[in-house]
Motif scaffolding. Structure first.
Motif, PDB file in Angstrom:
ATOM      1  N   LYS A  84      26.137  51.853  28.920  1.00 60.15           N
ATOM      2  CA  LYS A  84      25.194  52.654  29.699  1.00 60.15           C
ATOM      3  C   LYS A  84      25.441  54.152  29.484  1.00 60.15           C
ATOM      4  O   LYS A  84      24.517  54.957  29.541  1.00 60.15           O
ATOM      5  CB  LYS A  84      25.308  52.292  31.180  1.00 60.15           C
ATOM      6  CG  LYS A  84      24.726  50.906  31.485  1.00 60.15           C
ATOM      7  CD  LYS A  84      25.265  50.317  32.762  1.00 60.15           C
ATOM      8  CE  LYS A  84      24.746  51.000  33.996  1.00 60.15           C
ATOM      9  NZ  LYS A  84      25.230  50.318  35.237  1.00 60.15           N
ATOM     10  N   LEU A 127      22.098  42.539  40.326  1.00 58.28           N
ATOM     11  CA  LEU A 127      22.515  43.647  41.184  1.00 58.28           C
ATOM     12  C   LEU A 127      21.874  44.952  40.744  1.00 58.28           C
ATOM     13  O   LEU A 127      21.457  45.775  41.568  1.00 58.28           O
ATOM     14  CB  LEU A 127      24.044  43.766  41.138  1.00 58.28           C
ATOM     15  CG  LEU A 127      24.767  44.315  42.347  1.00 58.28           C
ATOM     16  CD1 LEU A 127      24.569  43.399  43.546  1.00 58.28           C
ATOM     17  CD2 LEU A 127      26.249  44.466  42.031  1.00 58.28           C
ATOM     18  N   ASP A 128      21.794  45.136  39.408  1.00 54.46           N
ATOM     19  CA  ASP A 128      21.239  46.371  38.846  1.00 54.46           C
ATOM     20  C   ASP A 128      20.662  46.053  37.471  1.00 54.46           C
ATOM     21  O   ASP A 128      21.415  45.774  36.531  1.00 54.46           O
ATOM     22  CB  ASP A 128      22.332  47.437  38.734  1.00 54.46           C
ATOM     23  CG  ASP A 128      21.811  48.765  38.184  1.00 54.46           C
ATOM     24  OD1 ASP A 128      20.611  48.848  37.869  1.00 54.46           O
ATOM     25  OD2 ASP A 128      22.622  49.706  38.063  1.00 54.46           O
ATOM     26  N   ALA A 130      19.778  47.843  35.208  1.00 53.57           N
ATOM     27  CA  ALA A 130      20.318  48.726  34.168  1.00 53.57           C
ATOM     28  C   ALA A 130      21.535  48.119  33.494  1.00 53.57           C
ATOM     29  O   ALA A 130      21.957  48.576  32.418  1.00 53.57           O
ATOM     30  CB  ALA A 130      20.674  50.089  34.761  1.00 53.57           C
ATOM     31  N   ASN A 131      22.131  47.086  34.111  1.00 57.07           N
ATOM     32  CA  ASN A 131      23.291  46.420  33.511  1.00 57.07           C
ATOM     33  C   ASN A 131      22.903  45.475  32.370  1.00 57.07           C
ATOM     34  O   ASN A 131      23.783  44.926  31.699  1.00 57.07           O
ATOM     35  CB  ASN A 131      24.053  45.619  34.579  1.00 57.07           C
ATOM     36  CG  ASN A 131      24.804  46.512  35.543  1.00 57.07           C
ATOM     37  OD1 ASN A 131      25.258  47.590  35.181  1.00 57.07           O
ATOM     38  ND2 ASN A 131      24.939  46.061  36.781  1.00 57.07           N
ATOM     39  N   ALA A 454      25.582  56.404  40.138  1.00 56.95           N
ATOM     40  CA  ALA A 454      25.579  55.436  39.043  1.00 56.95           C
ATOM     41  C   ALA A 454      26.305  56.025  37.842  1.00 56.95           C
ATOM     42  O   ALA A 454      26.191  57.226  37.549  1.00 56.95           O
ATOM     43  CB  ALA A 454      24.149  55.067  38.662  1.00 56.95           C
TER      44      ALA A 454
END
Length: 497
Positions: A84, A127-128, A130-131, A454
């Motif tokens: 990320k 959960l996210d 973006a993971n 984040a």
């Protein structure tokens, strides 16, 4: 040699000195400098991130069947966060794990771990979103039995793979299937480019005005003052006079990120530590007869024996990086050293230090590279037509404690205002950086609230770098360091499965 005191007339309110500009030191420097903390980073080499070979993300540690599940889960989480932050450093391609018949392992023994990692990855993405950086959690891995591979071996190699099966076609065509246990496993562990990591670090830290990069600078002494600040003495090469100038600077906090030389700074700082240091090398080869896009392929084997694990890592242009976990290839006789009660620094044989400082003898490059090619051809018979493609990627790796199988480690703290990084895998560098930020906060040395931010939002300057400028700089570094530019180029094919 000249001596010059560097008083830093406009000393910032709070400063951190980082000794060592490898992946750990550079990542920490980026993390702190992005927060507005003034950083002084010291690196002996001409540029940052130039150490042990990095080629694999280890997102789940599936190369290492001997490590516990807890370390695998830690590596998975660390790898997700790293991607990320450094999205343009990854080579998107899967990894295949194959167990030869001569090996004592059972490929089915890998399945509980893979299922657990898939479950954790699924939870993290839920959960996210973006993971979701290593593909679809639902298709984290796929199994192939002998019949599957025999069917794939009759198919044409696609121009570009779009599904897992496409990646397996070159494998099916080139492996002698009768020599392997089944199933073979394809898993979404990607490649990682050390040259694009280096490019990212150099570009980001050159951009951040809160970081002072001191390259070609060797730290010769550190000492803590009565006010708890640290004085760093270092020799910096002056190219205009072809000489070294001795300088001194004071910082409020000291981070020892010296990699295999971490013990030398520990000794200067009078901090005891028990650790191992191991010298390793990977070999750059070119296989003109290779066809299509290859996944990385791991052939399991017992470390240190003639049947040691073999690792085939693909790059553009038919270049492959090879590991062979035998003493004749990647490992070295007397290549493992331990610290002593008198010194935190393990003492490698002079020959290894000479390789690190001055490079390799050409004849030894030929001998060991050809051994690596021969070792790989045991599993991929056609690989015998490969050639030496360049000098090895090499370096010494530190491991805290005395467990040679340890893979998930990041940072430890000792004394006052002193931290040492102890990463074994590059993906642990970001975890070390975050731990240091937490330590600075708990000690009352940094007061901004960053706990709920984040991870990717903590690196706005780093993430603003484009893929094009990173690759361009990476190619430049490859040329400067004497490696084929293919190792710096992006290998990025989207996986649809």
């Amino acid at each position: 040699m000249k001596e010059q005191v560097n008083p830093h007339d406009h000393r910032p309110a709070f400063s951190v000195g980082i000794i060592g500009g490898g992946i750990a030191g550079s990542t920490i420097a980026m993390r702190l400098a992005e927060l507005g903390i003034h950083v002084e980073i010291f690196e002996e080499g001409a540029s940052l991130v130039n150490g042990p070979p990095i080629c694999h993300l280890h997102a789940g540690g599936n190369l290492y069947r001997e490590i516990p599940d807890e370390q695998c889960i830690t590596l998975l989480r660390q790898s997700i966060d790293s991607l990320k932050v450094f999205p343009h450093t990854v080579n998107v391609r899967p990894t295949v794990i194959a167990v030869p018949k001569h090996d004592t392992g059972n490929p089915n023994a890998l399945l509980p771990r893979l299922e657990k990692l898939q479950q954790i990855y699924t939870q993290l993405v839920a959960l996210d979103p973006a993971n979701r950086v290593i593909g679809d959690p639902e298709h984290y891995f796929k199994l192939y039995d002998k019949k599957d591979l025999q069917a794939l071996s009759s198919q044409d190699i696609p121009e570009q793979p779009t599904h897992f099966d496409d990646w397996m076609i070159p494998v099916a065509k080139n492996l002698e299937l009768d020599k392997f246990k089944f199933p073979l496993v394809l898993v979404q562990e990607y490649g990682w480019s050390v040259f694009r990591l280096a490019a990212t670090a150099n570009l980001a830290l050159e951009t951040l005005d809160t970081c002072q990069i001191n390259t070609q600078s060797k730290v010769t002494h550190v000492a803590q003052q009565t006010d708890q600040r640290w004085e760093i003495e270092y020799q910096q090469y002056d190219s205009s006079h072809h000489d070294h100038i001795t300088r001194r600077i004071q910082v409020d906090y000291l981070i020892n990120a010296c990699g295999f030389q971490t013990g030398e700074i520990d000794d200067m700082a009078e901090q005891k530590r028990h650790r191992l240091v191991e010298f390793k090398a990977a070999y750059v080869t070119q296989w003109p007869d290779s066809q299509g896009y290859w996944p990385e392929v791991i052939f399991h084997g017992e470390r240190g024996t003639p049947d040691g694990m073999a690792q085939l890592t693909p790059y553009p242009g038919g270049y492959f990086q090879l590991h062979g976990m035998t003493e004749e290839i990647t490992l070295f006789k007397q290549g493992l050293a331990k610290s002593t009660s008198n010194s935190a620094q393990p003492r490698l044989d002079h020959g290894f230090i000479k390789k690190i400082k001055s490079g390799w003898d050409k004849k030894e490059i030929e001998i060991r590279s050809n051994r690596a090619i021969k070792h790989m051809s045991r599993f991929v018979p056609n690989y015998k037509t490969a050639n030496v493609g360049g000098k090895p990627l090499f370096g010494a790796q530190q491991i805290p404690g005395d467990d040679i199988t340890l893979r998930a480690a990041d940072v430890s703290f000792a004394g006052k205002r002193y931290a040492r990084t102890e990463i074994v895998k590059a993906s642990s560098a970001l975890s070390a950086a975050n731990s240091i930020v937490e330590q600075l906060q708990s000690a009352g040395l940094y007061h901004a609230q960053v706990n709920n931010v984040a991870v990717e939002q903590s690196f706005p300057v780093t993430r603003s770098l484009s893929a094009e400028e990173i690759e361009q700089y990476a190619v430049k570094l490859a040329h400067e360091r004497g490696y084929p530019e293919a190792l710096a180029r992006t290998l990025s094919i989207e996986l649809d499965d």
